[in-house]
Design an enzyme around this catalytic site. Structure first.
Site, short mmCIF file in Angstrom:
data_model
loop_
_atom_site.label_atom_id
_atom_site.label_comp_id
_atom_site.label_asym_id
_atom_site.label_seq_id
_atom_site.Cartn_x
_atom_site.Cartn_y
_atom_site.Cartn_z
N ARG A 55 1.94 0.71 -9.61
CA ARG A 55 0.67 -0.03 -9.58
C ARG A 55 -0.28 0.46 -10.66
O ARG A 55 -1.39 -0.07 -10.78
CB ARG A 55 0.01 0.15 -8.22
CG ARG A 55 0.26 -0.97 -7.23
CD ARG A 55 -0.38 -0.57 -5.92
NE ARG A 55 -0.78 -1.62 -5.07
CZ ARG A 55 -0.15 -1.95 -3.93
NH1 ARG A 55 0.96 -1.35 -3.59
NH2 ARG A 55 -0.64 -2.88 -3.16
N ARG A 66 -9.18 -4.77 -3.28
CA ARG A 66 -7.77 -4.58 -3.65
C ARG A 66 -7.45 -5.43 -4.88
O ARG A 66 -6.68 -5.01 -5.75
CB ARG A 66 -6.85 -4.94 -2.48
CG ARG A 66 -6.82 -3.81 -1.43
CD ARG A 66 -6.50 -4.31 -0.03
NE ARG A 66 -5.12 -4.75 0.13
CZ ARG A 66 -4.72 -5.56 1.12
NH1 ARG A 66 -5.58 -6.02 2.00
NH2 ARG A 66 -3.46 -5.91 1.21
N ARG A 69 -3.41 -5.06 10.36
CA ARG A 69 -3.81 -4.25 9.19
C ARG A 69 -5.29 -4.44 8.92
O ARG A 69 -5.72 -5.54 8.59
CB ARG A 69 -2.99 -4.67 7.96
CG ARG A 69 -1.64 -4.01 7.89
CD ARG A 69 -0.88 -4.45 6.65
NE ARG A 69 -1.55 -4.10 5.38
CZ ARG A 69 -0.98 -4.24 4.20
NH1 ARG A 69 0.24 -4.72 4.11
NH2 ARG A 69 -1.65 -3.91 3.12
N LYS A 81 5.56 -10.15 -1.77
CA LYS A 81 6.53 -9.14 -2.23
C LYS A 81 7.37 -8.63 -1.05
O LYS A 81 8.60 -8.59 -1.14
CB LYS A 81 5.81 -7.96 -2.91
CG LYS A 81 4.97 -8.37 -4.11
CD LYS A 81 4.41 -7.16 -4.85
CE LYS A 81 3.41 -6.33 -4.07
NZ LYS A 81 2.12 -7.02 -3.80
N ARG A 108 -2.67 -13.12 7.77
CA ARG A 108 -1.78 -12.00 8.11
C ARG A 108 -2.53 -10.96 8.93
O ARG A 108 -1.99 -10.38 9.87
CB ARG A 108 -1.22 -11.38 6.82
CG ARG A 108 -0.24 -10.25 7.07
CD ARG A 108 0.47 -9.84 5.80
NE ARG A 108 -0.33 -8.93 4.99
CZ ARG A 108 0.06 -8.45 3.79
NH1 ARG A 108 1.21 -8.84 3.26
NH2 ARG A 108 -0.71 -7.63 3.12
#
Ligand code: AMP
Length: 368
Positions: free
Chosen positions: A267, A324, A312, A192, A306
């Site tokens: 969300r 998640r 992160r 996204k 990532r």
């Protein structure tokens, strides 16, 4: 052109045109009621100017009173009209003429009809200064009309945009810029954020990533950041109330944007409903929800990769990633049905080269 809050409005009807229309309604009513001493009941707030000028143009004996209704968008798209001031109780046996500023969908009118059916008036008729024939549901007869107008959002002469503009002597219409508002939808790691970077330049849109806004606040040690941190660290969703308020602030802070890409928002169903309601109050809407589709195992590998470079922490631990995904399946996935019901849900294959996926998204956007 005038500006009210964040929107521009251009002249639509002059004071003279309005007064001619008011006078024509007053004359038609006068011809029917000259021997009857009717009670004119204005519908607050919007009709106060119309009522004042109407009475000045009405030549025969009459009485005047008011009701107050408030129409607001509820959680569903049907809308709810609330009565804030009931009809007076001395209407028994009298002939009433309801004075409305504008009739569009007919929702407020329906409530008015219920209100007056419950009184013991002799009879009642409905007069409206403005009338949007294109959108009126046609349920009840409107007895007297001043001017038919197209389905444009108007302000002035009693009518408001978020309470401003009622004092204008003329009527203005919203100067609608062509806006595109998109929701980017998909699981964590679906791409996204990556795609938003390309789409925002291509279509000149403001990109709002709620995850980025939270991370920015955490980095700067703000109150919002401190609040969000514990949830994000676990891969849980931040509470709706906090997230919705933050999103609305971001939109408000960009009044000149020619459209938005919402990335990572909504969300939850509560967020989607709040977004629709908020946008509607600003005369905006979601044009499309673009869902990037990809397999869980591919996504988990992407996120772990990532995590190595982004720093992160929620990307570095497989159990947090899986949490998640669980949050997504439980709370976010139902939004597919929400947007499908509005005919706005478009699925795009999220596997492949970045530019191929941008191209697939572009095809959907250009067909909107
Ligand atoms: P993202 O960068 O979109 O993957 O978001 C990272 C984290 O920020 C999420 O796991 C949530 O903890 C939080 N977050 C971002 N957007 C929302 C949202 N719309 N509602 C609740 N929490 C959110």
């Amino acid at each position: 052109m005038i500006k009210l809050h964040d929107k521009y409005f251009k002249p639509f009807l002059s004071e003279e045109q309005i007064l001619v229309a008011v006078k024509s309604v007053a004359e038609k009513v006068a011809a029917d009621y000259k021997d009857k001493t009717p009670v004119f009941v204005g519908v607050l707030n919007g009709a106060f100017m119309f009522v004042a000028d109407f009475l000045k143009a009405y030549p025969h004996p009459c009485e005047v009173s008011f009701v107050k209704l408030s129409s607001y968008q509820g959680l569903t798209s049907t809308g709810i009209v609330e009565t804030l001031l009931d009809p007076p109780d001395n209407l028994e046996g009298k002939s009433v003429i309801i004075l409305e500023d504008i009739i569009d969908s007919g929702r407020t009118l329906k409530e008015l009809v219920h209100l007056f059916n419950n009184t013991n008036v002799k009879d009642y008729k409905i007069a409206s200064l403005f009338y949007k024939s294109e959108v009126y549901n046609g349920e009840y007869t409107i007895d007297y009309v001043g001017i038919e107008i197209p389905d444009k959002f108007i302000v002035g002469y009693g009518l408001d945009y978020l309470e401003l503009g009622r004092n204008l002597r003329e009527v203005y219409q919203l100067n609608q810029k062509h806006m595109i508002n998109l929701v980017l939808f998909g699981k964590p790691g679906a791409g996204k954020g990556t795609q938003a970077q390309f789409l925002k330049d291509k279509y000149n849109l403001k990109h709002i990533s709620t995850g980025d806004v939270f991370r920015y606040n955490i980095k700067n040690g703000t109150e919002l950041g401190n609040l969000a941190k514990s949830y994000m660290d676990q891969g849980d969703l931040v509470p709706d109330k906090v997230t919705i308020k933050m999103l609305e602030d971001e939109v408000e802070n960009n009044p000149e944007a020619s459209g938005f890409i919402f990335d990572g928002f909504p969300r939850t169903t509560a967020q989607a409903e709040a977004l629709d309601k908020f946008l509607e109050s600003r005369k905006m809407k979601i044009d499309a929800t673009l869902a990037l589709d990809a397999d869980d195992e591919v996504l988990i590998q992407r996120l772990l990769e990532r995590g190595k470079v982004s720093g992160r922490t929620d990307d570095q631990d497989e159990s947090k990633i899986r949490n998640r995904f669980e949050e997504y399946n439980e709370k976010t996935a139902p939004l597919q049905a929400y947007y499908e019901a509005q005919g706005k849900f478009h699925t795009v294959n999220g596997i492949g080269a970045i530019e191929d996926i941008t191209h697939r998204l572009g095809k959907v956007i250009e067909e909107l």
